[in-house]
Scaffold this active site. Structure first.
Site, mmCIF file in Angstrom:
data_model
loop_
_atom_site.group_PDB
_atom_site.id
_atom_site.type_symbol
_atom_site.label_atom_id
_atom_site.label_comp_id
_atom_site.label_asym_id
_atom_site.label_seq_id
_atom_site.Cartn_x
_atom_site.Cartn_y
_atom_site.Cartn_z
ATOM 1 N N ASN A 1 -6.877 4.657 8.164
ATOM 2 C CA ASN A 1 -6.495 3.249 8.157
ATOM 3 C C ASN A 1 -7.110 2.566 6.941
ATOM 4 O O ASN A 1 -8.096 3.041 6.385
ATOM 5 C CB ASN A 1 -6.988 2.559 9.438
ATOM 6 C CG ASN A 1 -6.425 1.162 9.587
ATOM 7 O OD1 ASN A 1 -5.330 0.859 9.095
ATOM 8 N ND2 ASN A 1 -7.152 0.297 10.252
ATOM 9 N N ASN B 1 0.839 -1.218 0.000
ATOM 10 C CA ASN B 1 0.000 0.000 0.000
ATOM 11 C C ASN B 1 0.865 1.255 0.000
ATOM 12 O O ASN B 1 0.533 2.239 -0.659
ATOM 13 C CB ASN B 1 -0.965 -0.003 1.181
ATOM 14 C CG ASN B 1 -2.186 -0.852 0.903
ATOM 15 O OD1 ASN B 1 -3.082 -0.445 0.176
ATOM 16 N ND2 ASN B 1 -2.204 -2.067 1.444
ATOM 17 N N GLN C 1 -7.568 -3.763 -5.171
ATOM 18 C CA GLN C 1 -8.554 -2.717 -4.858
ATOM 19 C C GLN C 1 -8.006 -1.739 -3.818
ATOM 20 O O GLN C 1 -8.200 -0.527 -3.921
ATOM 21 C CB GLN C 1 -9.861 -3.338 -4.355
ATOM 22 C CG GLN C 1 -10.603 -4.125 -5.408
ATOM 23 C CD GLN C 1 -10.904 -3.293 -6.643
ATOM 24 O OE1 GLN C 1 -11.352 -2.154 -6.546
ATOM 25 N NE2 GLN C 1 -10.626 -3.838 -7.808
ATOM 26 N N GLU C 2 -7.328 -2.278 -2.811
ATOM 27 C CA GLU C 2 -6.742 -1.385 -1.793
ATOM 28 C C GLU C 2 -5.815 -0.364 -2.441
ATOM 29 O O GLU C 2 -5.820 0.811 -2.074
ATOM 30 C CB GLU C 2 -5.929 -2.206 -0.778
ATOM 31 C CG GLU C 2 -6.765 -3.046 0.152
ATOM 32 C CD GLU C 2 -5.939 -3.612 1.298
ATOM 33 O OE1 GLU C 2 -6.517 -3.853 2.351
ATOM 34 O OE2 GLU C 2 -4.718 -3.809 1.147
ATOM 35 N N HIS D 1 -8.269 -1.484 5.754
ATOM 36 C CA HIS D 1 -8.484 -2.830 6.294
ATOM 37 C C HIS D 1 -8.998 -3.738 5.175
ATOM 38 O O HIS D 1 -9.841 -3.306 4.385
ATOM 39 C CB HIS D 1 -9.498 -2.756 7.452
ATOM 40 C CG HIS D 1 -9.679 -4.050 8.156
ATOM 41 N ND1 HIS D 1 -8.731 -4.558 9.017
ATOM 42 C CD2 HIS D 1 -10.670 -4.960 8.120
ATOM 43 C CE1 HIS D 1 -9.147 -5.722 9.482
ATOM 44 N NE2 HIS D 1 -10.323 -5.992 8.951
ATOM 45 N N MET E 1 0.771 -3.140 12.420
ATOM 46 C CA MET E 1 0.139 -4.229 13.151
ATOM 47 C C MET E 1 -0.018 -3.960 14.652
ATOM 48 O O MET E 1 0.119 -4.870 15.473
ATOM 49 C CB MET E 1 0.938 -5.524 12.928
ATOM 50 C CG MET E 1 1.040 -5.923 11.464
ATOM 51 S SD MET E 1 -0.569 -6.018 10.645
ATOM 52 C CE MET E 1 -1.141 -7.568 11.325
ATOM 53 N N ARG E 2 -0.288 -2.729 14.995
ATOM 54 C CA ARG E 2 -0.533 -2.397 16.397
ATOM 55 C C ARG E 2 -1.751 -1.494 16.504
ATOM 56 O O ARG E 2 -2.005 -0.689 15.602
ATOM 57 C CB ARG E 2 0.675 -1.678 17.008
ATOM 58 C CG ARG E 2 1.785 -2.652 17.267
ATOM 59 C CD ARG E 2 3.075 -1.976 17.582
ATOM 60 N NE ARG E 2 4.133 -2.940 17.329
ATOM 61 C CZ ARG E 2 4.603 -3.808 18.215
ATOM 62 N NH1 ARG E 2 4.163 -3.782 19.463
ATOM 63 N NH2 ARG E 2 5.527 -4.678 17.889
HETATM 64 C C1 GRF Z 1 -3.349 -4.573 3.877
HETATM 65 O O1 GRF Z 1 -4.153 -5.629 3.430
HETATM 66 C C2 GRF Z 1 -4.122 -3.640 4.764
HETATM 67 O O2 GRF Z 1 -5.481 -3.605 4.478
HETATM 68 C C3 GRF Z 1 -3.932 -4.240 6.132
HETATM 69 O O3 GRF Z 1 -2.609 -4.736 6.114
HETATM 70 C C4 GRF Z 1 -2.234 -5.071 4.780
HETATM 71 C C5 GRF Z 1 -0.931 -4.416 4.502
HETATM 72 O O4 GRF Z 1 -0.371 -4.847 3.298
HETATM 73 N N1 GRF Z 1 -4.182 -3.267 7.174
HETATM 74 P P1 GRF Z 1 0.903 -4.095 2.714
HETATM 75 O O5 GRF Z 1 2.000 -4.134 3.770
HETATM 76 O O6 GRF Z 1 0.487 -2.702 2.372
HETATM 77 O O7 GRF Z 1 1.302 -4.896 1.509
#
Ligand code: GRF
Length: 188
Positions: A108, A13, A155-156, A110, A91-92
């Protein structure tokens, strides 16, 4: 506008955000990338793109930052001039101190539709909940975790830069926990 990105892992991302800033579709500058994991590939992606990147030790607990670490994260983000904090696979759980330091300025992403709205008047619940942007992907019969995750990531990578752009253009109106998008070109 400068943004900070917090991540713990791969940083795909982050890469989508970097690419969008480079191709001109996202009018922000990434002032700082911070990770709680010294081995996060996202730190390398940032360095490769010439973005300041930093590992800040999170403290002893696994799911939250220690109070001392929180202070360090806030100081680093403020010193880098970040006005918005984008969580990208961090991750926190982000607690009050950081939220108070950047009020209404922590985004954020998700990988599922949050939350589901069971029971009566699901549409009303959805409106009251308030989210900036969502994308839906199908779950196909032959999917593996890998193929489904890839579809979600695609999609993200489209919608996270779009949501950040809305913030940068001051098109997000926050009232309580609701966020609405202001259309600055009503003729469209
Ligand atoms: C993504 O799927 C996001 O939605 C979630 O953690 C993942 C992170 O992936 N919170 P990356 O490190 O951006 O590849």
């Amino acid at each position: 506008m400068k943004i900070g990105v917090l991540l713990s892992g791969s940083g795909s991302n982050l890469q989508a955000i970097i690419d969008a800033t480079k191709n001109g579709s996202l009018p922000v500058e990434i002032g700082l990338v911070v990770s709680d994991n010294p081995d996060a590939f996202g730190l390398k992606r940032a360095e490769k793109a010439g973005i300041k990147a930093q590992y800040i030790p999170p403290g002893p607990k696994r799911t939250v930052l220690s109070p001392e670490a929180e202070e360090k994260y806030i100081t680093a983000l403020k010193e880098a001039g970040c006005e918005l904090v984008c969580l990208a696979g961090f991750m926190r759980v982000i607690k009050d101190k950081i939220l108070a330091a950047f009020p209404g300025r922590v985004l954020n992403i998700h990988p599922s539709l949050l939350p589901a709205f069971p029971g009566l008047e699901a549409w009303k619940q959805a409106l009251n909940y308030g989210v900036i942007m969502q994308a839906v992907v199908p779950v196909l019969p032959n999917d593996t975790t890998k193929t489904l995750l890839n579809r979600i990531h695609q999609q993200e990578h489209i919608i996270y830069p779009m949501a950040i752009k809305l913030f940068a253009e001051k098109r997000l109106k926050i009232s309580g926990r609701q966020v609405s998008v202001i259309n600055n070109n009503p003729k469209k």
